[in-house]
Structures are given as structure tokens and as C-alpha cells.
Design an enzyme around this catalytic site. Structure first.
Site, PDB file in Angstrom:
ATOM      1  N   LYS A  35       0.961  -1.186  -0.078  1.00 41.33           N
ATOM      2  CA  LYS A  35      -0.006   0.048   0.038  1.00 41.33           C
ATOM      3  C   LYS A  35       0.929   1.112  -0.061  1.00 41.33           C
ATOM      4  CE  LYS A  35      -4.073  -0.086   2.341  1.00 41.33           C
ATOM      5  NZ  LYS A  35      -5.108   0.110   3.245  1.00 41.33           N
ATOM      6  N   PHE A 151     -16.686  10.591  11.777  1.00 43.68           N
ATOM      7  CA  PHE A 151     -18.068  10.357  11.288  1.00 43.68           C
ATOM      8  C   PHE A 151     -18.043  10.258   9.748  1.00 43.68           C
ATOM      9  CE2 PHE A 151     -18.279  12.340  15.527  1.00 43.68           C
ATOM     10  CZ  PHE A 151     -18.791  11.431  16.053  1.00 43.68           C
ATOM     11  N   ASN A 228     -23.771   5.559  15.511  1.00 51.22           N
ATOM     12  CA  ASN A 228     -23.947   4.595  14.721  1.00 51.22           C
ATOM     13  C   ASN A 228     -25.099   3.678  14.956  1.00 51.22           C
ATOM     14  OD1 ASN A 228     -21.894   5.569  13.063  1.00 51.22           O
ATOM     15  ND2 ASN A 228     -20.462   3.699  12.969  1.00 51.22           N
ATOM     16  N   CYS A 280     -18.994  -0.694   9.118  1.00 48.55           N
ATOM     17  CA  CYS A 280     -19.110  -0.149  10.333  1.00 48.55           C
ATOM     18  C   CYS A 280     -20.410  -0.467  11.047  1.00 48.55           C
ATOM     19  CB  CYS A 280     -19.046   1.445  10.021  1.00 48.55           C
ATOM     20  SG  CYS A 280     -17.523   1.837   9.078  1.00 48.55           S
ATOM     21  N   ARG A 347     -17.146  -4.923   2.161  1.00 48.37           N
ATOM     22  CA  ARG A 347     -16.994  -5.537   3.376  1.00 48.37           C
ATOM     23  C   ARG A 347     -18.327  -5.655   3.833  1.00 48.37           C
ATOM     24  NH1 ARG A 347     -12.364  -2.344   6.417  1.00 48.37           N
ATOM     25  NH2 ARG A 347     -13.120  -0.653   4.999  1.00 48.37           N
TER      26      ARG A 347
HETATM   27  P1  NAD Z   1      -9.078  -0.214   7.119  1.00 48.17           P
HETATM   28  O1  NAD Z   1      -9.117  -1.785   7.310  1.00 48.17           O
HETATM   29  O2  NAD Z   1      -9.645   0.208   5.584  1.00 48.17           O
HETATM   30  O3  NAD Z   1      -7.799   0.465   7.188  1.00 48.17           O
HETATM   31  C1  NAD Z   1      -6.826   0.059   8.714  1.00 48.17           C
HETATM   32  C2  NAD Z   1      -5.269   0.350   7.909  1.00 48.17           C
HETATM   33  O4  NAD Z   1      -4.735   0.056   9.244  1.00 48.17           O
HETATM   34  C3  NAD Z   1      -5.177  -0.991   7.039  1.00 48.17           C
HETATM   35  O5  NAD Z   1      -4.523  -0.386   5.926  1.00 48.17           O
HETATM   36  C4  NAD Z   1      -4.045  -1.707   7.731  1.00 48.17           C
HETATM   37  O6  NAD Z   1      -2.931  -2.187   6.794  1.00 48.17           O
HETATM   38  C5  NAD Z   1      -3.419  -0.692   8.798  1.00 48.17           C
HETATM   39  N1  NAD Z   1      -2.922  -1.152   9.886  1.00 48.17           N
HETATM   40  C6  NAD Z   1      -3.249  -2.205  10.677  1.00 48.17           C
HETATM   41  N2  NAD Z   1      -2.397  -2.435  11.796  1.00 48.17           N
HETATM   42  C7  NAD Z   1      -1.483  -1.369  11.585  1.00 48.17           C
HETATM   43  C8  NAD Z   1      -0.149  -1.214  12.244  1.00 48.17           C
HETATM   44  N3  NAD Z   1       0.181  -1.879  13.260  1.00 48.17           N
HETATM   45  N4  NAD Z   1       0.669  -0.246  11.918  1.00 48.17           N
HETATM   46  C9  NAD Z   1       0.266   0.540  10.834  1.00 48.17           C
HETATM   47  N5  NAD Z   1      -0.860   0.132  10.039  1.00 48.17           N
HETATM   48  C10 NAD Z   1      -1.589  -0.848  10.443  1.00 48.17           C
HETATM   49  O7  NAD Z   1     -10.196   0.161   8.028  1.00 48.17           O
HETATM   50  P2  NAD Z   1     -10.902   1.626   7.977  1.00 48.17           P
HETATM   51  O8  NAD Z   1     -12.430   1.306   7.080  1.00 48.17           O
HETATM   52  O9  NAD Z   1     -10.091   2.940   7.628  1.00 48.17           O
HETATM   53  O10 NAD Z   1     -11.398   1.914   9.376  1.00 48.17           O
HETATM   54  C11 NAD Z   1     -10.496   2.228  10.574  1.00 48.17           C
HETATM   55  C12 NAD Z   1     -11.357   2.459  11.733  1.00 48.17           C
HETATM   56  O11 NAD Z   1     -12.062   3.636  11.719  1.00 48.17           O
HETATM   57  C13 NAD Z   1     -12.039   1.545  12.420  1.00 48.17           C
HETATM   58  O12 NAD Z   1     -12.053   1.319  13.731  1.00 48.17           O
HETATM   59  C14 NAD Z   1     -13.496   1.908  11.858  1.00 48.17           C
HETATM   60  O13 NAD Z   1     -14.392   1.412  12.298  1.00 48.17           O
HETATM   61  C15 NAD Z   1     -13.329   3.326  12.014  1.00 48.17           C
HETATM   62  N6  NAD Z   1     -14.144   4.170  10.817  1.00 48.17           N
HETATM   63  C16 NAD Z   1     -14.234   3.861   9.578  1.00 48.17           C
HETATM   64  C17 NAD Z   1     -15.111   4.492   8.704  1.00 48.17           C
HETATM   65  C18 NAD Z   1     -15.410   4.023   7.249  1.00 48.17           C
HETATM   66  O14 NAD Z   1     -16.156   4.670   6.608  1.00 48.17           O
HETATM   67  N7  NAD Z   1     -14.600   3.093   6.834  1.00 48.17           N
HETATM   68  C19 NAD Z   1     -15.775   5.473   9.008  1.00 48.17           C
HETATM   69  C20 NAD Z   1     -15.541   6.109  10.495  1.00 48.17           C
HETATM   70  C21 NAD Z   1     -14.669   5.380  11.512  1.00 48.17           C
HETATM   71  C1  UGA Z   2     -21.360   5.096   8.386  1.00 47.11           C
HETATM   72  C2  UGA Z   2     -21.774   6.113   9.041  1.00 47.11           C
HETATM   73  O1  UGA Z   2     -22.954   6.902   8.268  1.00 47.11           O
HETATM   74  C3  UGA Z   2     -20.719   7.222   9.149  1.00 47.11           C
HETATM   75  O2  UGA Z   2     -21.115   8.476   9.816  1.00 47.11           O
HETATM   76  C4  UGA Z   2     -19.705   6.698  10.000  1.00 47.11           C
HETATM   77  O3  UGA Z   2     -18.351   7.525  10.204  1.00 47.11           O
HETATM   78  C5  UGA Z   2     -19.159   5.199   9.430  1.00 47.11           C
HETATM   79  O4  UGA Z   2     -20.336   4.312   9.166  1.00 47.11           O
HETATM   80  C6  UGA Z   2     -18.276   4.527  10.408  1.00 47.11           C
HETATM   81  O5  UGA Z   2     -18.234   4.452  11.636  1.00 47.11           O
HETATM   82  O6  UGA Z   2     -17.641   3.807   9.799  1.00 47.11           O
HETATM   83  P1  UGA Z   2     -20.799   4.150   5.892  1.00 47.11           P
HETATM   84  O7  UGA Z   2     -20.752   2.652   6.344  1.00 47.11           O
HETATM   85  O8  UGA Z   2     -19.445   4.598   5.155  1.00 47.11           O
HETATM   86  O9  UGA Z   2     -20.851   5.181   7.159  1.00 47.11           O
HETATM   87  O10 UGA Z   2     -21.940   4.328   5.057  1.00 47.11           O
HETATM   88  P2  UGA Z   2     -23.432   4.885   5.087  1.00 47.11           P
HETATM   89  O11 UGA Z   2     -23.821   5.577   3.940  1.00 47.11           O
HETATM   90  O12 UGA Z   2     -23.980   5.077   6.576  1.00 47.11           O
HETATM   91  O13 UGA Z   2     -24.263   3.663   4.754  1.00 47.11           O
HETATM   92  C7  UGA Z   2     -24.093   2.215   5.552  1.00 47.11           C
HETATM   93  C8  UGA Z   2     -24.893   1.234   5.073  1.00 47.11           C
HETATM   94  O14 UGA Z   2     -26.400   1.577   5.292  1.00 47.11           O
HETATM   95  C9  UGA Z   2     -24.999   0.782   3.412  1.00 47.11           C
HETATM   96  O15 UGA Z   2     -25.246  -0.379   3.298  1.00 47.11           O
HETATM   97  C10 UGA Z   2     -26.182   1.669   3.053  1.00 47.11           C
HETATM   98  O16 UGA Z   2     -26.561   1.115   1.645  1.00 47.11           O
HETATM   99  C11 UGA Z   2     -27.362   1.475   3.924  1.00 47.11           C
HETATM  100  N1  UGA Z   2     -28.384   2.467   4.001  1.00 47.11           N
HETATM  101  C12 UGA Z   2     -28.021   3.805   4.368  1.00 47.11           C
HETATM  102  C13 UGA Z   2     -29.516   2.205   3.800  1.00 47.11           C
HETATM  103  O17 UGA Z   2     -29.980   1.073   3.707  1.00 47.11           O
HETATM  104  N2  UGA Z   2     -30.653   3.027   3.941  1.00 47.11           N
HETATM  105  C14 UGA Z   2     -30.084   4.546   4.448  1.00 47.11           C
HETATM  106  O18 UGA Z   2     -31.224   5.214   4.335  1.00 47.11           O
HETATM  107  C15 UGA Z   2     -28.992   4.773   4.307  1.00 47.11           C
END
Ligand code: NAD
Ligand code: UGA
Length: 483
Positions: A35, A151, A228, A280, A347
Site C-alpha cells: 500500500k 464520522f 452509529n 461499520c 465488506r
Molecule cells: P481499513 O481496514 O480500511 O484500514 C486500516 C489500515 O490500518 C489498513 O491499511 C491496515 O494495513 C493498517 N494497519 C493495521 N495495523 C497497523 C499497524 N500496526 N501499523 C500500521 N498500519 C496498520 O479500516 P477503515 O475502514 O479505515 O477503519 C479504521 C477505523 O475507523 C475502524 O475502527 C472503523 O470502525 C473506523 N471508521 C471507519 C469509517 C469508514 O467509513 N470506513 C468511518 C468512521 C470510522
Molecule cells: C457509516 C456512517 O454513516 C458514518 O457516519 C460513520 O462514520 C461510518 O459508518 C463508520 O463509523 O464507519 P458508511 O458505513 O460509510 O458510514 O456508509 P452509510 O452511508 O452510513 O451506509 C451504511 C449502510 O446503510 C449501507 O449499506 C447503505 O446502503 C445502508 N443505508 C444507508 C440504507 O440501507 N438506507 C439508508 O437510508 C442509508
């Protein structure tokens, strides 16, 4: 401010790029060498609007990449942890990636640092983090720990970060409070928005200054989980209402528009469909439930949110069976593999689970997704599915067309063209992307969620309403009766 971001996934990479964009010097770290090599060479590992532009204009300027936590921590004042927190077998958050990062951070702390958890974690993780830093050799006077939950949503992550509804900082000391407020000052003062060439705001945003909420670390951790869980509850509520609406002949889109017009409720996250997915909501609802459990509180409401969500997929499969009679040997065009539109993330995608069930029942799937195909191939069986170049090639000769992801481009298809390409004029939409009358006018029989079946005028009774599911004829009847 000099910032290290540990973990360059959906949250880490977007946060790193946006911190650089608002003027900070950032090192984004990941332990996945491939990456970091890709990022160094100008590649972008995820599909996210505006991210390529941000990475290009900030890389080698204010944004560096590294595989070394030690190097990044030594060069930073503030260290954000953004590694994954997946569900464990018991539903609790697996914090082993956070702990592993903390142990490396601890060993690199030489002068005072602020360590900020941005990953979604259960309440009290800040306390565990402090303990872990000390156990791994950091002097307790050399660091502060704070919480800054994120968020952003995938697909709109850059804009969500730069134009947030709110920024939450959970701080237990004045140093962390001052540092985090300084980091977000370009957004909270509105200074960033006045510059030329900035990432444009979403069309519905008239943001002049971002709102910041300053609280303690435990409350910040709790705000994230409760937010969430509430959003997931809103979606499950809409899905439950949709199932009843469909039974009594009401239209869920109109019902939710009416309900959501009450400013106390709001229209967003009331779209009925095939249930929520993604990395999430499913894991965070479970993790929040586990937090309550550990306090001796049985959070039955969340049990119901999760149950409705899973039932929604089964209900949609029933709808497909109701429309097609038998599944074995049917060629089904499937639009959408990602867990939601505008992302390549598969996922916990409901689309993937529905496709797996259909393949297991003997269907031949012809799938199209604008960007998620590569990731989906890793989760789907190799037999029983072909990947198509566009929606129309998927539809050609298929027995029906299914819409499983709410991609914007799937909401503006040429319906008359689809009518001619499909073997039978059947569209089953799990995301309610169309006005039923419009689809029927194009000559298609249209099944959606929480709305009556729409058929072209003059369609024989035998074609139009045999699949018009009523609970007494489906497995859903059982859940109504037994609930
Ligand atoms: P992700 O799996 O896309 O990314 C995590 C990254 O961390 C990976 O690239 C992995 O290789 C790296 N990693 C793991 N262990 C490591 C280490 N020891 N050193 C360096 N790198 C390391 O995950 P994500 O979707 O970005 O989510 C991360 C966190 O944020 C989770 O707790 C998730 O719940 C939260 N979150 C996600 C979203 C979202 O929309 N994806 C939104 C808000 C919060
Ligand atoms: C969600 C939250 O919206 C973010 O605020 C938060 O930061 C994130 O999770 C997280 O904590 O990781 P995300 O999972 O990226 O974001 O996507 P959303 O837009 O929330 O959709 C989540 C799921 O709900 C999707 O499968 C979407 O299709 C579904 N959804 C969403 C519905 O079925 N109906 C709706 O009205 C909205």
C-alpha cells in the site's frame, strides 16, 4: 502541527490527506508495504471522490508516507490511530490492532506526544491505551491520550471530513484540548473555506464554520457508538415499516418522505432496502451491544435492529422467488456489488450475501459494479458468476434485472433499452431507485421494497400480481406471527 496517522485505510488515508490539505505536515503510516509503495508511486488504493486530487497536490509537500511507526512518531507532535477495529467472534470490538500500534508508539515516545484514537472503539479504550503505553515503556508524563471519533462515510469521505456536521474531541487534559482545537482551527474558524481552489462543499451545505464539540474522552467514545447505533436503528425502522407498508398497500417512499418532513425526525437514513452493510454499522451495533452487556444492561432494542437487518435480505430473496418462481438455471443480471454506492468497499455487503444465496440456489449471475468488481471477486465463488462491462451487457438475454447497490448511475438507466435487452421484462430493485410508474411506462414489471408491484398498463393479471408478496404467502408471515 506535525501529525502522524497510523493506518492508511479508508479513514486514515482520507484523514491524512485532509489534515495536509488544511495546512498540517503529515506522515501517513501503514504496515502494508504494498500500500505504501503504491501511494509513493502516485497510486490510490481506494475509490474515494476527491482523494486522488488531494493526494497529488499534497504528496511530497505536506504529506509523506512511511511503513515505520517509530519514524513517524518521532517526527510528530500528535499521533492519530486509525487502524481497523473488526468484530471478534463474540461481537466485541477486536482491539488487537490498536494495542499493537500502541506498543510501537510507546517505544518511540521521546518527547511529549498526544496520542489520539480516531478508530471506532468501545468506551474506556482511552484508559486501556494509557495503560498500554506505560506498560510498553512510555513515561506517563510524556504523553496525553485523547479521543477524536470520525464520522465520515465511504464514498463522500473527503467532503464529510472537510465539511463535517460536527467535530467531536474527547479530551481529559488542557494540552490535548488545545492541540486538537488547533488542528481543526482551519475548519472551525472557517479559514479553509475562504481559500481559493478548496474542495467544493456538498450542494446541500452552506457551512461557514465547522461545529466543534469538546467533551471528555469517555463521552466522545460513547458518542461515536451511539451515533452509529442510532443510524442503524433508523434504517431498520424504515425497513420494518416498509414490510408492513407493502402488506397494506402504502408506498414506503412516500411514507418516509412524510415522516422525515418532521424536523424532529429528518429524512436522511430512512431509505428502505436490503438492509445496511459495510465495515461499520454491523460491527459497531454489535460492539455497542457488547458494551451494554458488560454493564449488565440488555440492550434489546439493538437485538431487534440487527434481527430486522438480517431478515431484510431474506425478505428480498423471497421477493426474487416471488417474481421468478424458480431460481435454478435462471440468468440474473445484478447491478451493484459494493455495500453502498460510490465506493469499492464490499465488506459486509448485502449484495454479496444475496448473490451467494442465489448462486447456491442454482442461478447464473451476470454482475456489474462500476468499481467494486475486483474486491468482490475475492469474496464470491468463482463458479456461477460472470462479470460484465456495463448494466446493458449484464441485462442482455437475462431473465430479470436486480438492483442491489444504490450507485447514482443505476438511478438513470435507459429503461426502454433494458426492456429490449432483457429476456423477460422484470426488474427487482432492492434500493427503490425508481418511481414505479416510470419503470412500468417503459414496459417493465417493477418490484421494489415497501411498494406495490408496478406493471405496464394492459399487463395480464397472471403476469403482474402473482409475485405481489403478501406476508401470508411468504416466510415473512412466520416472523409476523411469531414476533
Ligand atoms: P481499513 O481496514 O480500511 O484500514 C486500516 C489500515 O490500518 C489498513 O491499511 C491496515 O494495513 C493498517 N494497519 C493495521 N495495523 C497497523 C499497524 N500496526 N501499523 C500500521 N498500519 C496498520 O479500516 P477503515 O475502514 O479505515 O477503519 C479504521 C477505523 O475507523 C475502524 O475502527 C472503523 O470502525 C473506523 N471508521 C471507519 C469509517 C469508514 O467509513 N470506513 C468511518 C468512521 C470510522
Ligand atoms: C457509516 C456512517 O454513516 C458514518 O457516519 C460513520 O462514520 C461510518 O459508518 C463508520 O463509523 O464507519 P458508511 O458505513 O460509510 O458510514 O456508509 P452509510 O452511508 O452510513 O451506509 C451504511 C449502510 O446503510 C449501507 O449499506 C447503505 O446502503 C445502508 N443505508 C444507508 C440504507 O440501507 N438506507 C439508508 O437510508 C442509508
Amino acid at each position: 502541527m506535525r501529525i502522524a496517522v497510523i493506518g492508511s485505510g479508508y479513514v486514515g488515508l482520507v484523514s491524512a490527506a485532509c489534515f495536509a490539505e488544511i495546512g498540517h505536515d503529515v506522515i501517513a503510516v501503514d504496515n502494508n508495504n504494498a500500500k505504501i509503495e503504491l501511494l509513493e508511486s502516485g497510486g490510490v488504493p481506494i475509490h474515494e471522490e476527491f482523494l486522488p486530487a488531494l493526494l497529488t497536490r499534497n504528496h511530497r509537500n505536506r504529506l509523506q508516507y512511511s511503513t515505520s511507526i517509530t519514524e513517524a512518531v518521532k517526527k510528530a507532535d500528535v499521533v492519530f490511530i486509525t487502524v481497523g477495529t473488526p468484530p471478534s467472534a463474540t461481537g466485541e470490538a477486536d482491539l488487537s490492532y490498536v494495542e499493537a500500534a500502541a506498543s510501537e508508539i510507546a517505544q518511540a515516545i521521546d518527547v511529549r506526544k498526544i496520542v489520539v484514537e480516531k478508530s471506532t472503539v468501545p468506551v474506556r479504550t482511552c484508559d486501556w491505551l494509557r495503560r498500554s503505553l506505560v506498560l510498553n515503556g512510555a513515561d506517563h508524563e510524556m504523553f496525553s491520550v485523547a479521543s477524536n471519533p470520525e464520522f465520515l462515510r465511504e464514498g463522500t469521505a473527503v467532503r464529510d471530513f472537510l465539511y463535517p456536521d460536527r467535530i467531536v474531541i474527547g479530551v481529559d487534559d488542557s494540552l490535548s484540548s488545545a492541540a486538537l482545537q488547533a488542528i481543526y482551527e482551519p475548519l472551525t474558524s472557517g479559514r479553509y473555506y475562504k481559500q481559493s481552489g478548496v474542495i467544493p462543499p456538498p450542494s446541500d451545505t452552506a457551512i461557514l464554520k465547522a461545529k466543534i464539540i469538546v467533551t471528555n474522552a469517555k463521552s466522545a467514545e460513547f458518542i461515536k457508538h451511539a451515533s452509529n447505533a442510532f443510524l442503524a436503528m433508523k434504517i431498520s425502522f424504515a425497513n420494518a415499516v416498509a414490510n408492513v407498508a407493502e402488506c397494506v398497500g402504502a408506498d414506503i417512499s412516500q411514507v418516509c418522505a412524510g415522516v422525515g418532513s418532521d424536523s424532529r425526525i429528518g429524512p436522511r437514513f430512512l431509505n428502505a432496502g436490503i438492509g445496511y452493510g459495510g465495515s461499520c454499522f454491523p460491527k459497531d451495533v454489535q460492539a455497542f451491544h457488547a458494551v451494554a452487556n458488560s454493564c449488565g444492561y440488555r440492550f434489546g432494542l439493538l437485538d431487534e435492529v440487527m434481527k430486522i437487518n438480517l431478515e431484510q435480505r431474506r425478505y428480498f430473496l423471497d421477493k426474487i422467488r416471488g417474481a421468478l418462481w424458480t431460481i435454478r438455471g435462471k440468468k440474473l443480471a445484478v447491478l451493484g456489488l459494493a455495500f453502498k454506492g460510490e465506493t469499492d468497499d464490499v465488506r459486509e455487503s448485502p449484495a454479496i450475501e444475496i448473490i451467494k444465496s442465489l448462486i447456491a440456489e442454482g442461478a447464473q449471475i451476470r454482475a456489474f459494479d462500476p468499481v467494486a468488481t475486483k474486491n468482490a471477486k475475492e469474496l464470491l465463488p468463482s463458479e456461477g458468476i460472470f462479470y460484465e462491462e456495463n448494466p446493458y451487457s449484464a441485462a442482455t438475454g437475462s431473465d430479470a434485472l436486480l438492483i442491489l447497490t444504490e450507485w447514482r448511475e443505476f438511478a438513470s438507466l435507459d429503461l426502454r433499452k433494458l426492456r429490449h435487452l432483457l429476456k423477460y421484462p422484470i426488474v427487482i430493485d432492492g434500493r427503490n431507485l425508481y418511481d414505479p410508474c416510470e419503470v412500468a411506462k417503459a414496459g417493465l414489471i417493477y418490484y421494489s421494497v415497501g411498494r406495490a408491484v408496478a406493471a405496464p398498463t394492459g399487463t395480464a393479471h397472471e403476469l403482474a400480481d402473482i409475485g405481489d408478496r403478501k406476508p401470508k404467502n411468504s416466510s415473512l408471515a412466520h416472523s409476523f406471527v411469531s414476533a
